[in-house]
Structures are given as structure tokens and as C-alpha cells.
Scaffold this active site. Structure first.
Site, PDB file in Angstrom:
ATOM      1  N   HIS A 159       7.360   3.661   2.081  1.00 31.15           N
ATOM      2  CA  HIS A 159       6.341   3.835   3.121  1.00 31.15           C
ATOM      3  C   HIS A 159       6.831   4.915   4.079  1.00 31.15           C
ATOM      4  O   HIS A 159       6.076   5.793   4.468  1.00 31.15           O
ATOM      5  CB  HIS A 159       6.104   2.503   3.840  1.00 31.15           C
ATOM      6  CG  HIS A 159       4.946   2.541   4.780  1.00 31.15           C
ATOM      7  ND1 HIS A 159       3.681   2.941   4.372  1.00 31.15           N
ATOM      8  CD2 HIS A 159       4.837   2.236   6.101  1.00 31.15           C
ATOM      9  CE1 HIS A 159       2.858   2.879   5.417  1.00 31.15           C
ATOM     10  NE2 HIS A 159       3.533   2.457   6.476  1.00 31.15           N
ATOM     11  N   HIS A 184       1.258  11.022   7.555  1.00 28.56           N
ATOM     12  CA  HIS A 184       0.823   9.660   7.228  1.00 28.56           C
ATOM     13  C   HIS A 184      -0.704   9.603   7.179  1.00 28.56           C
ATOM     14  O   HIS A 184      -1.369   9.716   8.201  1.00 28.56           O
ATOM     15  CB  HIS A 184       1.375   8.688   8.271  1.00 28.56           C
ATOM     16  CG  HIS A 184       1.131   7.248   7.932  1.00 28.56           C
ATOM     17  ND1 HIS A 184       0.409   6.850   6.816  1.00 28.56           N
ATOM     18  CD2 HIS A 184       1.503   6.101   8.564  1.00 28.56           C
ATOM     19  CE1 HIS A 184       0.357   5.520   6.784  1.00 28.56           C
ATOM     20  NE2 HIS A 184       1.009   5.058   7.829  1.00 28.56           N
ATOM     21  N   CYS A 243      -2.563   0.874   7.136  1.00 29.27           N
ATOM     22  CA  CYS A 243      -1.782   1.784   6.296  1.00 29.27           C
ATOM     23  C   CYS A 243      -1.456   1.209   4.924  1.00 29.27           C
ATOM     24  O   CYS A 243      -0.894   1.893   4.081  1.00 29.27           O
ATOM     25  CB  CYS A 243      -0.502   2.163   7.024  1.00 29.27           C
ATOM     26  SG  CYS A 243      -0.799   2.485   8.753  1.00 29.27           S
ATOM     27  N   PHE A 300      -0.209  -1.821   9.991  1.00 30.55           N
ATOM     28  CA  PHE A 300      -0.429  -2.561  11.229  1.00 30.55           C
ATOM     29  C   PHE A 300      -1.151  -3.865  10.903  1.00 30.55           C
ATOM     30  O   PHE A 300      -2.013  -3.907  10.020  1.00 30.55           O
ATOM     31  CB  PHE A 300      -1.305  -1.760  12.199  1.00 30.55           C
ATOM     32  CG  PHE A 300      -0.566  -0.686  12.951  1.00 30.55           C
ATOM     33  CD1 PHE A 300       0.788  -0.455  12.755  1.00 30.55           C
ATOM     34  CD2 PHE A 300      -1.236   0.103  13.875  1.00 30.55           C
ATOM     35  CE1 PHE A 300       1.465   0.533  13.452  1.00 30.55           C
ATOM     36  CE2 PHE A 300      -0.571   1.097  14.587  1.00 30.55           C
ATOM     37  CZ  PHE A 300       0.771   1.316  14.383  1.00 30.55           C
ATOM     38  N   GLU A 308      12.473  -0.942   6.487  1.00 36.45           N
ATOM     39  CA  GLU A 308      12.200  -0.779   5.050  1.00 36.45           C
ATOM     40  C   GLU A 308      13.502  -0.648   4.268  1.00 36.45           C
ATOM     41  O   GLU A 308      13.644  -1.196   3.171  1.00 36.45           O
ATOM     42  CB  GLU A 308      11.302   0.436   4.818  1.00 36.45           C
ATOM     43  CG  GLU A 308      10.785   0.523   3.398  1.00 36.45           C
ATOM     44  CD  GLU A 308       9.753   1.625   3.173  1.00 36.45           C
ATOM     45  OE1 GLU A 308       9.192   1.665   2.070  1.00 36.45           O
ATOM     46  OE2 GLU A 308       9.503   2.434   4.098  1.00 36.45           O
ATOM     47  N   LYS A 344       5.772  11.305   2.781  1.00 41.93           N
ATOM     48  CA  LYS A 344       5.151  11.531   4.099  1.00 41.93           C
ATOM     49  C   LYS A 344       5.878  12.638   4.863  1.00 41.93           C
ATOM     50  O   LYS A 344       5.348  13.162   5.839  1.00 41.93           O
ATOM     51  CB  LYS A 344       5.136  10.238   4.923  1.00 41.93           C
ATOM     52  CG  LYS A 344       4.121   9.208   4.431  1.00 41.93           C
ATOM     53  CD  LYS A 344       4.057   8.007   5.366  1.00 41.93           C
ATOM     54  CE  LYS A 344       3.062   6.959   4.881  1.00 41.93           C
ATOM     55  NZ  LYS A 344       3.540   6.229   3.678  1.00 41.93           N
TER      56      LYS A 344
END
Length: 414
Positions: free
Chosen positions: A304, A341, A165, A400, A315, A336
Site C-alpha cells: 500500500h 495515491h 483506499c 480509511f 505495513e 505510489k
């Protein structure tokens, strides 16, 4: 900044769940449109996950030649259409460029995974010596970048960061550095993804990463106490970055100046972020230092913000670590909430939204926000976007594998 060259954004193109180009998409962002709906790319009837943010009414032949499209995975179609828009938008003319000084960095997390699934099925049915001869070039994750380079004739560096991502932001940041450090004049960069497929969704479902409800307005709810997993999106976001003097010499329009890039690794866990978003915090701090900016210079962060329990609280903690008291004064929204996403494409599309926020002094909302979470207590621009001065903005991507990438841009005062 010593003798480092300056880098500006001169072209942008996108295909995403909100629109097939930048103008459509930005209009939808300002209207707070939710791009999430019931999956149509396959039948989700007997599956736990029913929702995704698909690119709607997709017909690549409106832009690309029918023969080209035939041997191009869906993610690569998105990449090519967005790249053509970005290049046309930049006003660059191939004839006037030194093509050896022009390159492409376009990310994809899983490339043509839909093609892989289809060919695996075909191989099991007809024998593996009967799979499509175009299977490999269609499926590999770097082919989006390769096809764009072929299309534009760009003969400089052409590569594809595969960092889950964070990939789209890595692509933009790497391209920025490549120009700044003198290796190229023009870079086409961003990300593309098309992973709304039975296997991809199945894999994320069994690891419990995806939202499983059926109300599209309660599905992708970043920073909300109800958040329970992300919603898969798809699309592409492509930018043209250019060395400043080169852009000025041809009278280019400039969206924003790219000034900083932070990139770190948690080195902690395959899928979970490090406690308190430690790696993300270091990436944001690096981007600020790289751009010679103080925390209080930043007015907006495109977070994010995936709508997973761990990401959003981590975050938030990371932003507080880096920005201190200023964390409560700046705006932090997650687009998002509208696009879902988009994995490797997320950073590309979000870099475009961040650049437009800076250029147009408009901060996108986090839509469908209802229940505050004390662990996510920043100004997340709930439900309604707002007009406000945006001098400097950061776009965050956390992937990830512990990959963290942040790009920093500021208003162009030409």
C-alpha cells in the site's frame, strides 16, 4: 480447493499519471518515471499543497463519443476508457457470451466530486433549481460501474464497493470470489478516481495527510525516513477476470491466476491504522490461506506504501508478522512513489502492475528513495526495478475506516 472454480486475468486497461494505457504505463514503471507534478486542474498558488499526480493531456473523445463524455464525470471517463481497453485486450466477443453471466464491480471513493463542487458553486450563484439535470447521475460513485455495464451489455451483478483506499482491491477480490463461487463467468473489475479538486485536496490538507513540499522527487517517498504525507493521484485500473475453463476454451491469453483474497477491518480508528498493522496482517494471512499458499511462496508484495509516517511503518510490521524470516527475502515496493495515491483507483492500477510483475518476472522499484528508516527495513527495491522470478505476488490496499484488502496472484503455467 474442493470444487471452487479457478479464476484468471485475461484483460487489463488503465489510465493513470504514467500513461493512458497498460503498455505506456508499464514502460514508465520500468523506467522509474515520476508521475507527480504541479497541479494544473485548478490554480494551487495560494494553497499549501502544490503537487499531485494528474492524468496528463486527457482527451476522452479519442476513445469515447463526444456526446457520451458531455454527461460523464472525469472519474467515469477514466473508468470507461480503461474498461474498453481491458475488454478489447481480453479478446472476448459479446456475441459469444451469456451476458447474464457477466458482471461489473468497479470502485470509487468519492465518485464525481469535481462535479459536486462545480454544481454547488452554480447553485449558490444561480439558485439550486438551476443545477445541471445530469448532476446526480454524474456525481454518484457507482455510475462508473453502471456505465461500463451499459457499454458492454453485462447484465449480471453490477456494484461499487466504496471503501476508501481499499476499494479497488475490494472490487478485484469480490469479483474473483463471485466467479470462483459460481455466480459469474466473466467480471470486469477495478477502480476509478478523480479527486484532484480544491475541496478534496483541501480536506486532506487540513487533516495533514498530504505532502506540502514543492519538489516532486521528494514528495511521494514510501518507506523513506523523509516521508511526510501522500500525494494525490487519479486514474483508473480495470481488469477482466474469467473462469479458467471458459478462458482456455477460447484460447485466451492469461496474465496470471488469481488465487486468494483477504479482507478485514481494523475496527480501531477513522483514519489511523491499528498498531503494528494488525488488520492488514490478518488480511494478508487470509489471502495466503485462501490461495493455499505458504508465506515462502510469495516473491513480491506491491505494498500500500502511501508515504505517510504511520502507514509505511505499520505495513512493514504487518509483513513481518505474516512472513516471519521470509519478510527479509521477498521484495516489497510501492508504485505510489510513481503514481501518487489514486484512492479508490489504487487497488485496480496496482493489481495490474502486480499481474505484470508476475507475468514478466519484473519487480517495480520504489523510486526517489534516499534515507532509510529503521522501522521500514525490508527490501523495498530502491530506485531501480529488477528482473527476478515472481512466482506469486500480493497486492495490499489499506483504507480509511480501517478497511484492509489483499489480493494474491500466481504465475500462470499454462
Amino acid at each position: 480447493m474442493g470444487n471452487k472454480r479457478r479464476v484468471v486475468i485475461t484483460g487489463m486497461g488503465t489510465v493513470n499519471p504514467l500513461g493512458h494505457n497498460v503498455a505506456e504505463s508499464w514502460q514508465a514503471v520500468q523506467e522509474g518515471v515520476c508521475g507527480i507534478d504541479t497541479i494544473t486542474l485548478y490554480d494551487p498558488t495560494d494553497r499549501k499543497v502544490k503537487l499531485a499526480a494528474e492524468v496528463k493531456n486527457w482527451d476522452p473523445t479519442t476513445v469515447l463519443d463526444k456526446r457520451e463524455v458531455k454527461h460523464m464525470a472525469r472519474y467515469a471517463q477514466f473508468a470507461m476508457v480503461a474498461a474498453r481497453e481491458a475488454f478489447a485486450d481480453s479478446g472476448l466477443e459479446k456475441e459469444k457470451l451469456d451476458l447474464t453471466q457477466c458482471g461489473v464491480i468497479v470502485s470509487s471513493g468519492v465518485g464525481g466530486i469535481g462535479t459536486t463542487e462545480a454544481e454547488q458553486t452554480r447553485g449558490l450563484e444561480k439558485g439550486f433549481d438551476r443545477v445541471n439535470p445530469y448532476y446526480i447521475p454524474e456525481a454518484i460513485a457507482n455510475m462508473g460501474a453502471g456505465l461500463i455495464a451499459i457499454d458492454l451489455g453485462f447484465r449480471g451483478m453490477c456494484t461499487c464497493p466504496v471503501t476508501a483506499c481499499a476499494g479497488g482491491s475490494n472490487a478485484v477480490g469480490d469479483a474473483f470470489r463471485h466467479i470462483r463461487d459460481g455466480y459469474a463467468t466473466v467480471m470486469v473489475c477495478g477502480g476509478a478516481e478523480a479527486a484532484v479538486t480544491p475541496l478534496s485536496i483541501g480536506g486532506f490538507t487540513t487533516m495533514r495527510a498530504l505532502h506540502t513540499g514543492e519538489d516532486k522527487n521528494a514528495a511521494s517517498v514510501p518507506f523513506d525516513a523523509r516521508r511526510s504525507g501522500f500525494v494525490m493521484g487519479e486514474g483508473a485500473g480495470i481488469l477482466v477476470l474469467e473462469e479458467l475453463e471458459h478462458a482456455l476454451a477460447r484460447g485466451a491469453k492469461i496474465y496470471a491466476e488469481m488465487v486468494g483474497y483477504g479482507v478485514t477491518c481494523d475496527a480501531y480508528h477513522m483514519t489511523a491504522p491499528a498498531p503494528n498493522g494488525e488488520g492488514g496482517a490478518r488480511a494478508m494471512a487470509q489471502a495466503l490461506a485462501d490461495g493455499d499458499m505458504k508465506p515462502e511462496d510469495v516473491d513480491y508484495i506491491n505494498a500500500h506504501g502511501t508515504s505517510t509516517p504511520l502507514n509505511d511503518s505499520g505495513e512493514t510490521a504487518a509483513i513481518k508478522t505474516v512472513f516471519g524470516d521470509h519478510a527479509y527475502k521477498l521484495a516489497v515496493s510501492s508504485t505510489k512513489s510513481m503514481t501518487g495515491h489514486m484512492l479508490g483507483a489504487a487497488g485496480g492500477v496496482e493489481a495490474i502492475f502486480t499481474a505484470l510483475a508476475v507475468k514478466e518476472d519484473y519487480i517495480p522499484a520504489t523510486i526517489n528513495y534516499q534515507e532509510p528508516d529503521p522501522a521500514c527495513d525490508l527490501d523495498i527495491v530502491p530506485n531501480q526495478g529488477r528482473h527476478a522470478t515472481v512466482r506469486c505476488a500480493l497486492s495490499n490496499s489499506l483504507g480509511f475506516g480501517g478497511h484492509n484488502a489483499c489480493v494474491l496472484m500466481k504465475k500462470w503455467e499454462g
